[in-house]
Motif scaffolding. Sequence first.
Motif, PDB file in Angstrom:
ATOM      1  N   PHE A   1       6.300   5.683  -6.420  1.00 46.36           N
ATOM      2  CA  PHE A   1       6.424   4.226  -6.313  1.00 46.36           C
ATOM      3  C   PHE A   1       7.635   3.713  -7.088  1.00 46.36           C
ATOM      4  O   PHE A   1       7.914   4.191  -8.179  1.00 46.36           O
ATOM      5  CB  PHE A   1       5.196   3.530  -6.928  1.00 46.36           C
ATOM      6  CG  PHE A   1       4.035   3.386  -5.994  1.00 46.36           C
ATOM      7  CD1 PHE A   1       3.134   4.418  -5.853  1.00 46.36           C
ATOM      8  CD2 PHE A   1       3.855   2.221  -5.261  1.00 46.36           C
ATOM      9  CE1 PHE A   1       2.055   4.295  -4.987  1.00 46.36           C
ATOM     10  CE2 PHE A   1       2.778   2.088  -4.399  1.00 46.36           C
ATOM     11  CZ  PHE A   1       1.882   3.122  -4.255  1.00 46.36           C
ATOM     12  N   SER A   2       8.295   2.715  -6.523  1.00 45.48           N
ATOM     13  CA  SER A   2       9.049   1.762  -7.326  1.00 45.48           C
ATOM     14  C   SER A   2       8.175   0.502  -7.317  1.00 45.48           C
ATOM     15  O   SER A   2       7.191   0.437  -6.569  1.00 45.48           O
ATOM     16  CB  SER A   2      10.410   1.458  -6.686  1.00 45.48           C
ATOM     17  OG  SER A   2      10.238   0.638  -5.538  1.00 45.48           O
TER      18      SER A   2
ATOM     19  N   ALA B   1       8.876  -2.146  -5.938  1.00 45.84           N
ATOM     20  CA  ALA B   1       8.986  -2.771  -4.612  1.00 45.84           C
ATOM     21  C   ALA B   1       7.936  -2.203  -3.661  1.00 45.84           C
ATOM     22  O   ALA B   1       7.407  -2.920  -2.810  1.00 45.84           O
ATOM     23  CB  ALA B   1      10.387  -2.553  -4.036  1.00 45.84           C
ATOM     24  N   ASP B   2       7.610  -0.929  -3.819  1.00 51.76           N
ATOM     25  CA  ASP B   2       6.639  -0.282  -2.930  1.00 51.76           C
ATOM     26  C   ASP B   2       5.260  -0.904  -3.149  1.00 51.76           C
ATOM     27  O   ASP B   2       4.745  -0.926  -4.267  1.00 51.76           O
ATOM     28  CB  ASP B   2       6.602   1.216  -3.204  1.00 51.76           C
ATOM     29  CG  ASP B   2       7.932   1.883  -2.888  1.00 51.76           C
ATOM     30  OD1 ASP B   2       8.185   2.145  -1.701  1.00 51.76           O
ATOM     31  OD2 ASP B   2       8.725   2.100  -3.823  1.00 51.76           O
ATOM     32  N   GLY B   3       4.684  -1.401  -2.081  1.00 54.97           N
ATOM     33  CA  GLY B   3       3.382  -2.049  -2.173  1.00 54.97           C
ATOM     34  C   GLY B   3       3.449  -3.374  -2.927  1.00 54.97           C
ATOM     35  O   GLY B   3       2.415  -3.910  -3.309  1.00 54.97           O
ATOM     36  N   ASN B   4       4.664  -3.860  -3.169  1.00 57.08           N
ATOM     37  CA  ASN B   4       4.855  -5.112  -3.941  1.00 57.08           C
ATOM     38  C   ASN B   4       4.118  -5.023  -5.285  1.00 57.08           C
ATOM     39  O   ASN B   4       3.570  -6.012  -5.784  1.00 57.08           O
ATOM     40  CB  ASN B   4       4.342  -6.312  -3.137  1.00 57.08           C
ATOM     41  CG  ASN B   4       4.752  -7.647  -3.742  1.00 57.08           C
ATOM     42  OD1 ASN B   4       5.772  -7.750  -4.425  1.00 57.08           O
ATOM     43  ND2 ASN B   4       3.953  -8.670  -3.497  1.00 57.08           N
TER      44      ASN B   4
END
Lengths: 258, 258
Positions: free
Chosen positions: B98-99, B101-104
């Motif tokens: 994950f960053s 941004a991924d999945g907010n």
Amino acid sequence: MKTLKIIKIGGNIIDDASSLSAFIELFAKLEGPKILIHGGGKLATKLATDLGMEVNMIDGRRVTNAATLDIITMVYAGKINKNIVVQLQAKHCNAIGFSGADGNTIVSKKRPATPIDYGFAGDIAQVNTAVLEVLLTQGVAPVFCALTHDQNGQLLNTNADTIASELAIAFANTYETELYYCFEKNGVLRDVDDETSVIKHISTENYQDLMQQRIISEGMLPKLLNCIYAIQKNVNKVCIGKPEMLSNPNANFTTITK
Amino acid sequence: MKTLKIIKIGGNIIDDASSLSAFIELFAKLEGPKILIHGGGKLATKLATDLGMEVNMIDGRRVTNAATLDIITMVYAGKINKNIVVQLQAKHCNAIGFSGADGNTIVSKKRPATPIDYGFAGDIAQVNTAVLEVLLTQGVAPVFCALTHDQNGQLLNTNADTIASELAIAFANTYETELYYCFEKNGVLRDVDDETSVIKHISTENYQDLMQQRIISEGMLPKLLNCIYAIQKNVNKVCIGKPEMLSNPNANFTTITK
């Protein structure tokens, strides 16, 4: 059964900022479960060149040595994937980036070194949909780059067209799956130089005639065979064309069906 | 309530292949829900240097211009994150990279340009746990790199220690959260040159005494304040030390509690 849209975008869309941002807008608006797969474009080659590395291609396929795999991992899974995810989030599409290693979603086998040694290139052995299904149910859109893994700690460079078709096939039992190959042309053309010569319908029955009559161009052949394979493996619909085919049913594009 | 372990590893573990692989083995074996956060190490600086770019630091903090953000995205979210994920998968730990941004999952605000302009650096504004909770329930281990986003299409470089503490705080209502900062020393030391001088317990009551007596070294101060903040925000336990603290309760390390 619900419909799942699986959409692949190629290098020409990724390399051009305005094409990419138009596509992002379009993808974000699509309703229902959806998965995006992106190729790599020219950025990996550019980074390799900037670092003074040689790029080795055989028959248009990249030979992936260890240094090249590093570059690809940085560009595909890092720069391109995160930039797509962050742009989708800005359009209120809840995307999560994936390689095939993430969630153990796509397992591949390193391609045998004979007759041609493509290095760290992987052929897909298995797709695990469980984690993806949970996310799709939550309204999340998985965004795949063209990397898979061998379950022994090795990332492998894998053809993005094939990732798209294998994902579509893996979901064919649980969803009505539709597979869209977006690229810079209007679809499969009778005359490669004439964008109006789109073959609108290709079926598993007539594609061999088209091949025998040499109507299908050589460059299109592997893509078309990928499509036919997906249809034979119970994917409901496969389309090839420009991204506008996703929103405009009157657009010119090629549909492949049983 | 179930226990959630949130573990941060720093650059010294990432930069050394054998330390990293020992850590991977240890993390993979940990039972129950777990999240990993990794820093960047020296790889980003090395890539920038290889590309002939200048690295600009102010008070030990990286100034993130657009080109540097690209490098960080490639190295943190690409190379380091995917290599950790693929190695965890090889040890049967179902990791997903994950960053923010991924999945907010982690929303941040660009740090104001005055008094010092750190460029594309983000301070965390919100953590969204919903998607992560679904994955933790499925036995998935999220692996975070130190990038967040502003929900307007901009990735932002964010301190990995802070990402770890903010994730722990966000989960404190739904899990018994334990936060572990793994680095190259045995913990908070009375004498920075003496690895046996570990302060075993620090509480929200005695930390100010330790600070006033100048027992806490300057380098340790921001990390410790991060820990105290997490404890005050209902994280159950915070530990600082070498990775072995995760498996060996008799190891020397620092525990911070209320």
